[in-house]
Design a protein around this motif. Structure first.
Motif, PDB file in Angstrom:
ATOM      1  N   ILE A 138       5.986   7.591   6.966  1.00  0.00           N
ATOM      2  CA  ILE A 138       4.935   6.437   6.496  1.00  0.00           C
ATOM      3  C   ILE A 138       4.637   5.887   8.010  1.00  0.00           C
ATOM      4  O   ILE A 138       5.500   5.285   8.230  1.00  0.00           O
ATOM      5  CB  ILE A 138       5.054   5.526   5.510  1.00  0.00           C
ATOM      6  CG1 ILE A 138       5.340   6.572   4.229  1.00  0.00           C
ATOM      7  CG2 ILE A 138       4.013   4.984   5.400  1.00  0.00           C
ATOM      8  CD1 ILE A 138       6.708   6.706   3.685  1.00  0.00           C
TER       9      ILE A 138
ATOM     10  N   ASP B 248       1.176   2.506  -3.402  1.00  0.00           N
ATOM     11  CA  ASP B 248       0.222   3.393  -3.701  1.00  0.00           C
ATOM     12  C   ASP B 248      -0.239   4.639  -3.318  1.00  0.00           C
ATOM     13  O   ASP B 248      -0.618   5.572  -4.053  1.00  0.00           O
ATOM     14  CB  ASP B 248      -1.263   2.418  -3.577  1.00  0.00           C
ATOM     15  CG  ASP B 248      -1.224   1.385  -4.735  1.00  0.00           C
ATOM     16  OD1 ASP B 248      -0.427   1.221  -5.659  1.00  0.00           O
ATOM     17  OD2 ASP B 248      -2.012   0.330  -4.451  1.00  0.00           O
ATOM     18  N   GLN B 249       0.354   4.999  -2.135  1.00  0.00           N
ATOM     19  CA  GLN B 249       0.044   6.149  -1.333  1.00  0.00           C
ATOM     20  C   GLN B 249       1.314   7.105  -1.541  1.00  0.00           C
ATOM     21  O   GLN B 249       0.825   8.292  -1.673  1.00  0.00           O
ATOM     22  CB  GLN B 249      -0.130   6.008   0.169  1.00  0.00           C
ATOM     23  CG  GLN B 249      -1.200   5.142   0.563  1.00  0.00           C
ATOM     24  CD  GLN B 249      -1.496   5.121   1.856  1.00  0.00           C
ATOM     25  OE1 GLN B 249      -0.427   4.128   2.631  1.00  0.00           O
ATOM     26  NE2 GLN B 249      -2.183   5.703   2.963  1.00  0.00           N
TER      27      GLN B 249
ATOM     28  N   VAL C 106       2.280  10.382   6.664  1.00  0.00           N
ATOM     29  CA  VAL C 106       0.885   9.540   5.906  1.00  0.00           C
ATOM     30  C   VAL C 106       0.720   8.361   6.818  1.00  0.00           C
ATOM     31  O   VAL C 106       1.542   7.497   7.230  1.00  0.00           O
ATOM     32  CB  VAL C 106       1.893   9.016   4.756  1.00  0.00           C
ATOM     33  CG1 VAL C 106       0.848   8.408   3.881  1.00  0.00           C
ATOM     34  CG2 VAL C 106       2.257  10.411   3.810  1.00  0.00           C
TER      35      VAL C 106
ATOM     36  N   GLU D   6       0.966  -1.259   0.016  1.00  0.00           N
ATOM     37  CA  GLU D   6      -0.080  -0.200  -0.007  1.00  0.00           C
ATOM     38  C   GLU D   6       1.037   1.254   0.006  1.00  0.00           C
ATOM     39  O   GLU D   6       0.426   2.194  -0.463  1.00  0.00           O
ATOM     40  CB  GLU D   6      -0.842   0.032   1.223  1.00  0.00           C
ATOM     41  CG  GLU D   6      -1.572   1.233   1.359  1.00  0.00           C
ATOM     42  CD  GLU D   6      -2.801   1.643   0.395  1.00  0.00           C
ATOM     43  OE1 GLU D   6      -3.638   2.458   0.699  1.00  0.00           O
ATOM     44  OE2 GLU D   6      -2.872   0.824  -0.512  1.00  0.00           O
TER      45      GLU D   6
ATOM     46  N   SER E 137      -0.881   4.686   7.234  1.00  0.00           N
ATOM     47  CA  SER E 137      -1.006   3.764   6.039  1.00  0.00           C
ATOM     48  C   SER E 137      -1.540   2.488   6.562  1.00  0.00           C
ATOM     49  O   SER E 137      -1.079   1.959   7.758  1.00  0.00           O
ATOM     50  CB  SER E 137       0.299   3.388   5.474  1.00  0.00           C
ATOM     51  OG  SER E 137       0.248   2.636   4.327  1.00  0.00           O
TER      52      SER E 137
END
Length: 304
Positions: free
Chosen positions: A228, A136-137, A252, A133, A254
């Motif tokens: 992240i 994708d982020q 971020v 993921e 996640s």
């Protein structure tokens, strides 16, 4: 352990017989009170479909995405079903989990597994999807250097995924034997016992599973860099926001990811997940398996 009747299969759902399930750090945090959870945990699984509306699913081995979205709200229409405000989550939020002989999931959540993919590899699909993921982020530049904090199950998967995609990964952890798994795959690893490099990376992933890990990650990030956050921790993480604001650091969050890239990596044998299996126990020994999974130095414990 409890005896329960076989769950009722609603329309659009499949009834699944458990073949294998993995205990992850989130399950251990649920046991400690994360999310105020009560019920049957378990969200990493491989099972055999016993009943389904779609005949092609019956008898097939499947892995399943864990978020049960409503399918009709604005979030779902925008393709953000993993954030549907009315969603339930397998083994985490209001849907009985996979640590059971039988479970149910919507057919749309299921991914049929190729015969060539062993069950012991396929059971890593959900946590590996969470590792994927990140890609994708966050738009990581080609061959970027990325620091990964933590050498637990998710930390290792993240380091291995980023390494497989060609990023220069530097993983920090406290257990040399765990870090060896990543190191053998080409990841640069470092055993830490205290000090971490300060403001040394543009991209830092916190997968320590501890409140302290986030503070360390912030300290390692350069101005205008990105952290992240992958840790699920019961309780509050006390973080000084001053360096985040002064250094204009992007944070971020996640969580879950798409299964397609994870299953591709597993099927192509690019991630050595077998090396992360510490023990396999029958479902009837789940209490002992949880005790084992919580011990220091233990990686993935599987229930069969």
């Amino acid at each position: 352990m409890r005896d329960r009747p076989r769950p009722h299969r609603h329309e659009g759902f499949a009834l699944i017989r458990l073949l294998c399930a993995g205990i992850c750090n989130t399950d251990l945090e649920l046991q400690r009170g994360y999310y105020g959870f009560a019920g049957t945990p378990g969200h990493e699984f491989v099972g055999e479909v016993i009943e389904a509306d779609s005949p092609g699913l019956v008898g097939r081995r499947v892995a399943g995405e864990i978020n049960l979205a409503c399918g009709g709200c604005d979030w779902c229409r925008r393709g953000l079903g993993r954030h549907c405000p009315r969603r339930t989550v397998l083994g985490i939020v209001k849907h009985p989990g996979a640590f059971s002989e039988y479970l149910t999931l919507p057919e749309r959540n299921l991914h049929m597994l190729p015969d060539s993919l062993p069950t012991e590899r396929a059971v890593f699909a959900e946590p590996l999807a969470a590792a994927c993921e990140i890609l994708d982020q966050v738009a990581l530049p080609c061959s970027a250097q990325v620091a990964v904090l933590g050498d637990g199950k998710l930390g290792l998967l993240i380091a291995l995924v980023l390494n497989a995609y060609g990023y220069r990964v530097h993983q920090f952890g406290r257990h040399a034997e765990k870090l060896q798994i990543a190191n053998r795959a080409g990841v640069a690893t470092e055993t830490t016992r205290g000090a971490f490099p300060e403001m040394a990376y543009d991209w830092v992933v916190d997968a320590t599973g501890s409140a302290e890990g986030l503070r360390q990650a912030v300290g390692m990030t350069r101005p205008r860099g990105t952290v992240i956050m992958k840790s699920t921790v019961h309780g509050l993480a006390g973080v000084d926001t001053a360096p985040i604001i002064v250094n204009e650091i992007t944070m971020v969050g996640s969580r879950c990811g798409r299964f397609e890239p994870a299953l591709d990596l597993l099927n192509r044998n690019l991630i050595p997940v077998e090396e992360m299996i510490s023990e396999q126990l029958p479902l009837a020994d789940a209490p002992r398996a949880f005790e084992r999974a919580a011990q220091k130095g233990v990686l993935k414990v599987l229930l069969r």
